[in-house]
Structures are given as C-alpha cells and as structure tokens.
Design an enzyme around this catalytic site. Structure first.
Site, PDB file in Angstrom:
ATOM      1  N   LYS A  52       0.771  -0.949   0.072  1.00 48.25           N
ATOM      2  CA  LYS A  52       0.030  -0.167   0.116  1.00 48.25           C
ATOM      3  C   LYS A  52       1.023   1.224  -0.091  1.00 48.25           C
ATOM      4  O   LYS A  52       0.424   2.210  -0.624  1.00 48.25           O
ATOM      5  CB  LYS A  52      -0.990  -0.140   1.210  1.00 48.25           C
ATOM      6  CG  LYS A  52      -2.281  -1.027   0.865  1.00 48.25           C
ATOM      7  CD  LYS A  52      -2.879  -1.116   2.331  1.00 48.25           C
ATOM      8  CE  LYS A  52      -3.812  -2.515   2.259  1.00 48.25           C
ATOM      9  NZ  LYS A  52      -4.794  -2.747   3.268  1.00 48.25           N
ATOM     10  N   GLN A  96      -5.087  -1.516   9.468  1.00 55.45           N
ATOM     11  CA  GLN A  96      -5.097  -3.004   8.856  1.00 55.45           C
ATOM     12  C   GLN A  96      -5.604  -4.076   9.728  1.00 55.45           C
ATOM     13  O   GLN A  96      -5.175  -4.025  10.802  1.00 55.45           O
ATOM     14  CB  GLN A  96      -3.463  -3.282   8.623  1.00 55.45           C
ATOM     15  CG  GLN A  96      -3.128  -4.513   7.677  1.00 55.45           C
ATOM     16  CD  GLN A  96      -3.913  -4.399   6.442  1.00 55.45           C
ATOM     17  OE1 GLN A  96      -3.772  -3.515   5.533  1.00 55.45           O
ATOM     18  NE2 GLN A  96      -3.990  -5.485   5.746  1.00 55.45           N
ATOM     19  N   ASP A 119     -11.328   2.279   3.396  1.00 55.51           N
ATOM     20  CA  ASP A 119     -11.669   0.815   3.112  1.00 55.51           C
ATOM     21  C   ASP A 119     -13.063   0.631   3.047  1.00 55.51           C
ATOM     22  O   ASP A 119     -13.403  -0.227   2.645  1.00 55.51           O
ATOM     23  CB  ASP A 119     -11.314   0.387   4.532  1.00 55.51           C
ATOM     24  CG  ASP A 119      -9.656  -0.269   4.375  1.00 55.51           C
ATOM     25  OD1 ASP A 119      -9.379  -0.771   3.496  1.00 55.51           O
ATOM     26  OD2 ASP A 119      -9.032  -0.510   5.497  1.00 55.51           O
TER      27      ASP A 119
HETATM   28  N1  GUN Z   1      -7.041  -6.853   5.800  1.00 57.25           N
HETATM   29  C1  GUN Z   1      -7.198  -7.923   4.605  1.00 57.25           C
HETATM   30  N2  GUN Z   1      -7.812  -6.927   3.707  1.00 57.25           N
HETATM   31  C2  GUN Z   1      -7.882  -5.831   4.249  1.00 57.25           C
HETATM   32  C3  GUN Z   1      -8.293  -4.623   3.956  1.00 57.25           C
HETATM   33  O1  GUN Z   1      -8.815  -4.343   2.647  1.00 57.25           O
HETATM   34  N3  GUN Z   1      -8.067  -3.616   4.654  1.00 57.25           N
HETATM   35  C4  GUN Z   1      -7.949  -3.513   5.728  1.00 57.25           C
HETATM   36  N4  GUN Z   1      -7.921  -2.403   6.612  1.00 57.25           N
HETATM   37  N5  GUN Z   1      -7.213  -4.786   6.408  1.00 57.25           N
HETATM   38  C5  GUN Z   1      -7.501  -5.766   5.483  1.00 57.25           C
END
Ligand code: GUN
Length: 292
Positions: A52, A96, A119
């Site tokens: 990211k 996350q 998100d």
């Molecule tokens: N864990 C797995 N996929 C995601 C996601 O798209 N966003 C976040 N914040 N955590 C995750």
C-alpha cells in the site's frame, strides 16, 4: 479463454491516478495523503501494508505508516484513530486487519470518521453502498467491478454466484452485483452451509470465489463459457520459493481455465486491483467526492 490481467490493469489505473494527482499539484493543491495503522507483525499484513505504501509512491501520494506492537491496549489504538480523524493533513486512513484478539475490530472500525474511511468498512459507508448512495466502496469488490467493466464482460441479467459471505468481500460483492447501477445481475450467495453450492455454480455465468480454500472450485463446477473471478490468496508452503510459500487461489486454475471465457489468475488478478482501488478511494477523499 482470456486471462484477466489485474496487474496490468492496476498499473494502468495507477498511472491514471498519478496523472490526476500531478494536475492537482500543478493547480496548487496538496498531494492526497493516506495513513495506515499496522499493529503487530503478521506476515500477510506486513506485505499488504508495504504494498500500500509503495502504491502511494507510484500514485504520487503522501503516505504515513504508524506501527504499534501487538500488546497495545484498545484504548490506545482508539486514541490513535481519534488523532487521525482530527488531523486535517490526512485525507483517508486504514487500520490493517486482523487486529490482536484483545482489541475489538468492530469498535475500531466504528471509531473511524466515515468521511476518512477509505476502506469502506464503517457501517455508514456499508449502508450507503447497500442503498446505492455515493460512498467509499471496499476495495476488493470495487476492484472486481472495475475488472469486469474494463474487460467489457456483460453482467446485466446474468447469473452470478458468489462463494463466501465475509463483510469485506462476499456481502458487499453481492450488494453491488445485484444493484442496477453496478452488476444488475441475478445474485446467488453460497457459503460453507449451502447444500446446493455445486449445482448453483454449474448454472452460473459468473463465479466470484472468496472462501479461502485452495482449489475449491473444480472443473465439474463450471459451465463452459463462464467468467471466473478468484479472490483467494491462501499462503501454502512451497520449499522451492525463497519465501517458503506461494499464494493459492480458490480455483483449480489448471483444469478450470480451459473451460472459461474469462478468468483471473492468482497472483496477478484481483490482488493488485484491491490496492489500486484503495488509491482510487484516497484520491476521492482528497477531492471530497463523497463527503465535505
Ligand atoms: N485485511 C485484509 N484485507 C484488508 C483490507 O482491505 N483493509 C484492511 N484494513 N485490512 C485488511
């Protein structure tokens, strides 16, 4: 059979986002700014967050990574979320997942200001998405819609089977595929207790597999000419790799691919699109496209 190249599509979209950012900057605006909170040292989460941050660089965004050990308290984490909510230099942020067991993920998600929830996990964004209002749409379903659109794969009136009912993928995917303005499909959601799962799959024009079981979708479950979207990314041990593992999708690619019109590979299909859609949501946040 045509392979849906998520990696190349994501690179194209990132270049489009970067061009828009440079135009914003040339007009005197500041760069979009994404912050990420990472708690602990889960291998998968470390990789996702690293990717990211790299995607932010590719798009010309500012990024901030806040790292904490997995023994932090829920109260401390909620304070950090509060700080990002109040920080006017941050357009959007993510926490996350998964979080350590002693921290309530739902409490943390609900503490995020929905206007910065890139998100799309906050109940306000989930609810607005479900009734077709402008909002942040979670990145994996949004990435899949974008792949279907860019490959001009027809969805309207077609039968779409979704395998899995998670809050992050299965549920929002079903909502979006059924909505007139997105998939406009006939949607069937199957899960671990579905008795007719195989039969449903055999009749599907589109299968979106998000159950996290390597090789679950086999050739006998697929109608010739179907479109197969594989969301699975399970790490399976592989001694021939430096990392000691490889990513495995939910689809038995080798035997299913020859039957399909379109199929996404793993890796290089849905995965790169997910991160790219987080960038798209962050650009929308910086432009205040959905909320003031
Ligand atoms: N864990 C797995 N996929 C995601 C996601 O798209 N966003 C976040 N914040 N955590 C995750």
């Amino acid at each position: 059979m045509e392979l849906i190249d998520g990696k190349a599509t994501a690179a194209e979209i990132k270049a489009e986002i970067k061009a828009e950012v440079e135009q914003m900057v040339s007009q005197g605006k500041r760069r979009p700014h994404l912050a990420a909170i990472l708690v602990g040292h889960d291998g998968g989460s470390e990789t996702y967050v690293k990717n990211k941050v790299l995607a932010c660089e590719a798009c010309g965004f500012q990024s901030t990574l806040l790292r904490f050990e997995d023994d932090i308290t829920e109260e401390f984490l909620l304070e950090q979320v509060g700080k990002l909510n109040e920080d006017p230099s941050v357009d959007g942020f993510i926490v996350q997942l998964p979080l350590p067991k002693h921290i309530s993920e739902q409490k943390v998600i609900e503490a995020i200001d929905y206007r910065k929830d890139v998100d799309g996990f906050h109940p306000i964004n989930v609810g607005r998405m479900a009734i077709g209002l402008p909002c942040y749409i979670s990145a994996t379903p949004k990435g899949i819609l974008e792949l279907l659109r860019r490959y001009q794969i027809p969805t309207s009136g077609r039968r779409c089977v979704i395998l899995g009912r998670s809050n992050i993928v299965g549920k929002p995917m079903a909502q979006l595929m059924m909505q007139k303005q997105y998939g406009d499909s006939t949607v069937i959601v199957c899960h671990s207790h579905s008795k007719t799962l195989k039969e449903e799959c055999r009749q599907a024009d589109i299968i979106i597999a998000a159950i996290g079981q390597p090789g679950f979708v086999t050739a006998d479950m697929v109608k010739p000419g179907a479109t197969i979207i594989d969301v699975g990314t399970t790490r399976v041990p592989d001694a021939t790799r430096k990392s000691g593992f490889r990513l495995s999708g939910d689809v038995d690619f080798q035997h299913v691919a020859p039957l399909c019109d379109y199929i996404t590979p793993v890796p290089g299909g849905v995965g790169p699109m997910t991160i790219c859609m987080l960038m798209s949501n962050t650009l929308a946040a910086a432009r205040k496209e959905y909320y003031d």
